[in-house]
Design a protein around this motif. Structure first.
Motif, PDB file in Angstrom:
ATOM      1  N   ILE A  81      76.505 102.239  49.715  1.00 31.45           N
ATOM      2  CA  ILE A  81      77.240 100.910  49.228  1.00 31.45           C
ATOM      3  C   ILE A  81      76.201  99.753  49.022  1.00 31.45           C
ATOM      4  CG2 ILE A  81      78.841  98.977  50.099  1.00 31.45           C
ATOM      5  CD1 ILE A  81      80.195 101.341  49.218  1.00 31.45           C
ATOM      6  N   MET A  82      75.381  99.734  49.811  1.00 30.45           N
ATOM      7  CA  MET A  82      73.870  98.735  49.945  1.00 30.45           C
ATOM      8  C   MET A  82      73.141  98.746  48.422  1.00 30.45           C
ATOM      9  SD  MET A  82      72.655  98.905  53.788  1.00 30.45           S
ATOM     10  CE  MET A  82      71.194  97.922  53.375  1.00 30.45           C
ATOM     11  N   GLN A  83      73.240 100.151  48.259  1.00 28.88           N
ATOM     12  CA  GLN A  83      72.428 100.329  47.068  1.00 28.88           C
ATOM     13  C   GLN A  83      73.218 100.022  45.763  1.00 28.88           C
ATOM     14  OE1 GLN A  83      71.097 104.510  47.017  1.00 28.88           O
ATOM     15  NE2 GLN A  83      69.560 104.173  48.575  1.00 28.88           N
ATOM     16  N   LEU A  84      74.577 100.302  45.952  1.00 30.04           N
ATOM     17  CA  LEU A  84      75.487  99.539  44.674  1.00 30.04           C
ATOM     18  C   LEU A  84      75.436  98.191  44.829  1.00 30.04           C
ATOM     19  CD1 LEU A  84      77.511 100.649  42.684  1.00 30.04           C
ATOM     20  CD2 LEU A  84      79.275 100.637  44.270  1.00 30.04           C
ATOM     21  N   VAL A  85      75.355  97.723  45.728  1.00 28.86           N
ATOM     22  CA  VAL A  85      75.307  96.035  45.646  1.00 28.86           C
ATOM     23  C   VAL A  85      73.903  95.576  45.063  1.00 28.86           C
ATOM     24  CG1 VAL A  85      75.303  94.141  47.152  1.00 28.86           C
ATOM     25  CG2 VAL A  85      76.981  95.747  47.439  1.00 28.86           C
ATOM     26  N   ILE A  86      72.916  96.174  45.347  1.00 32.38           N
ATOM     27  CA  ILE A  86      71.633  95.859  44.935  1.00 32.38           C
ATOM     28  C   ILE A  86      71.708  96.093  43.201  1.00 32.38           C
ATOM     29  CG2 ILE A  86      69.241  96.493  44.596  1.00 32.38           C
ATOM     30  CD1 ILE A  86      69.374  97.364  47.576  1.00 32.38           C
ATOM     31  N   LEU A  87      72.320  97.001  42.787  1.00 32.21           N
ATOM     32  CA  LEU A  87      72.339  97.439  41.373  1.00 32.21           C
ATOM     33  C   LEU A  87      73.429  96.568  40.584  1.00 32.21           C
ATOM     34  CD1 LEU A  87      72.104 101.405  41.639  1.00 32.21           C
ATOM     35  CD2 LEU A  87      70.451  99.833  40.609  1.00 32.21           C
ATOM     36  N   VAL A  88      74.430  96.233  41.238  1.00 32.84           N
ATOM     37  CA  VAL A  88      75.696  95.283  40.673  1.00 32.84           C
ATOM     38  C   VAL A  88      75.029  94.038  40.487  1.00 32.84           C
ATOM     39  CG1 VAL A  88      77.808  94.410  41.026  1.00 32.84           C
ATOM     40  CG2 VAL A  88      77.374  96.841  41.237  1.00 32.84           C
ATOM     41  N   GLU A  89      74.156  93.395  41.204  1.00 35.11           N
ATOM     42  CA  GLU A  89      73.694  91.959  41.253  1.00 35.11           C
ATOM     43  C   GLU A  89      73.027  91.749  39.971  1.00 35.11           C
ATOM     44  OE1 GLU A  89      74.113  89.481  43.120  1.00 35.11           O
ATOM     45  OE2 GLU A  89      75.473  90.008  44.465  1.00 35.11           O
ATOM     46  N   SER A 127      79.839 101.440  36.073  1.00 38.28           N
ATOM     47  CA  SER A 127      80.415 102.984  36.104  1.00 38.28           C
ATOM     48  C   SER A 127      78.989 103.675  36.330  1.00 38.28           C
ATOM     49  CB  SER A 127      80.884 103.203  34.728  1.00 38.28           C
ATOM     50  OG  SER A 127      82.097 102.627  34.901  1.00 38.28           O
ATOM     51  N   PHE A 128      78.129 103.348  35.497  1.00 38.03           N
ATOM     52  CA  PHE A 128      76.876 104.181  35.638  1.00 38.03           C
ATOM     53  C   PHE A 128      76.153 104.321  37.096  1.00 38.03           C
ATOM     54  CE2 PHE A 128      72.047 104.407  35.424  1.00 38.03           C
ATOM     55  CZ  PHE A 128      71.978 105.834  35.132  1.00 38.03           C
TER      56      PHE A 128
END
Length: 249
Positions: A186-194, A239-240
């Motif tokens: 989840i932390m990595q997803l937040v980094i990418l989504v930002e 999505s990616f």
């Protein structure tokens, strides 16, 4: 007059000291102005206040319900509840401000074009030439140029997700992302989504708060276009990113 080496060295040291002092004064003045402007920013004031209150357990316990027992209401919970209700209205109010500012700018542009066409037709009918007027005085503040708008839109919606992907890869390669059981994806997803989101609405609000109405109107129009493009780019990027960092069950 030929000066001795000692006098030349003293003059050089004195001149260098004055330059250093002047540079230091300029830098400190610039930093002071920057800090004053940051202190006047509502979003930063709210963030600093929240960090301050959350960092002191005694104050935090007066405002927020802690523990599993929800029947014990803190004495100042009504203050927290009131501010929480106001905070929930921030996003729709910002959207209204954003769309309203951009719409007003668009309507002003249409009005100016209509006035220019009317004046040009009247002068053409009278056989008068259009007086030479500098472009800045003729059109006023025109906002971003076509090339700047294209660069901002492409950079924010298409280029920045790849920059975020590279940043995420560097953090993982250097092992800077903490390994927390069940929370690391989840932390990595937040980094990418930002990196894939459009420009924040607060940027427009800050320009309007500090009295830069023309720049705020231009940026509001640009942010609206960004949001329209992000309907596609943000969906594809998220999505990616989700496929990349969250394992499929």
């Amino acid at each position: 007059e030929v000066k001795s080496p000692i006098k030349r060295a003293a003059t050089f040291v004195y001149t260098s000291a004055r330059r250093v002092k002047s540079t230091y004064t300029s830098v400190t003045d610039w930093i002071l102005v920057l800090l004053v402007r940051l202190a006047r920013t509502p979003a930063l004031q709210a963030a600093v206040s929240a960090i301050f209150l959350a960092s002191i357990p005694a104050l935090k316990s007066l405002l927020i319900i802690s523990g599993s027992d929800s029947t014990k209401v803190p004495p100042l919970y009504f203050v927290y509840d009131a501010f929480s209700t106001l905070g929930q209205a921030q996003v729709p109010v910002s959207m209204l401000m954003l769309s309203g500012t951009a719409t007003l700018r668009y309507m002003k542009g249409l009005r100016k074009k209509a006035i220019k066409m009317t004046v040009a037709e009247a002068k053409g009918a009278e056989g008068e030439g259009d007086p030479d007027t500098p472009q800045g005085q003729k059109n006023g503040h025109q906002g971003f140029s076509a090339s700047a708008t294209t660069a901002i839109l492409l950079g924010r919606t298409l280029l920045m997700p790849f920059v975020g992907l590279g940043w995420w890869w560097c953090l993982n390669a250097l092992k800077l992302v903490p390994d927390i059981q069940g929370h690391t994806p989840i932390m990595q997803l937040v980094i990418l989504v930002e990196s894939a989101v459009p420009t924040a609405q607060n940027v427009v609000m800050l320009l309007l708060v500090h009295g830069r109405l023309e720049q705020g109107e231009s940026l509001a129009q640009l942010v609206l276009i960004q949001m329209a493009i992000s309907v596609v780019t943000f969906t594809v990027s998220c999505s990616f990113f989700q496929w990349l960092v969250i394992p499929m069950a």
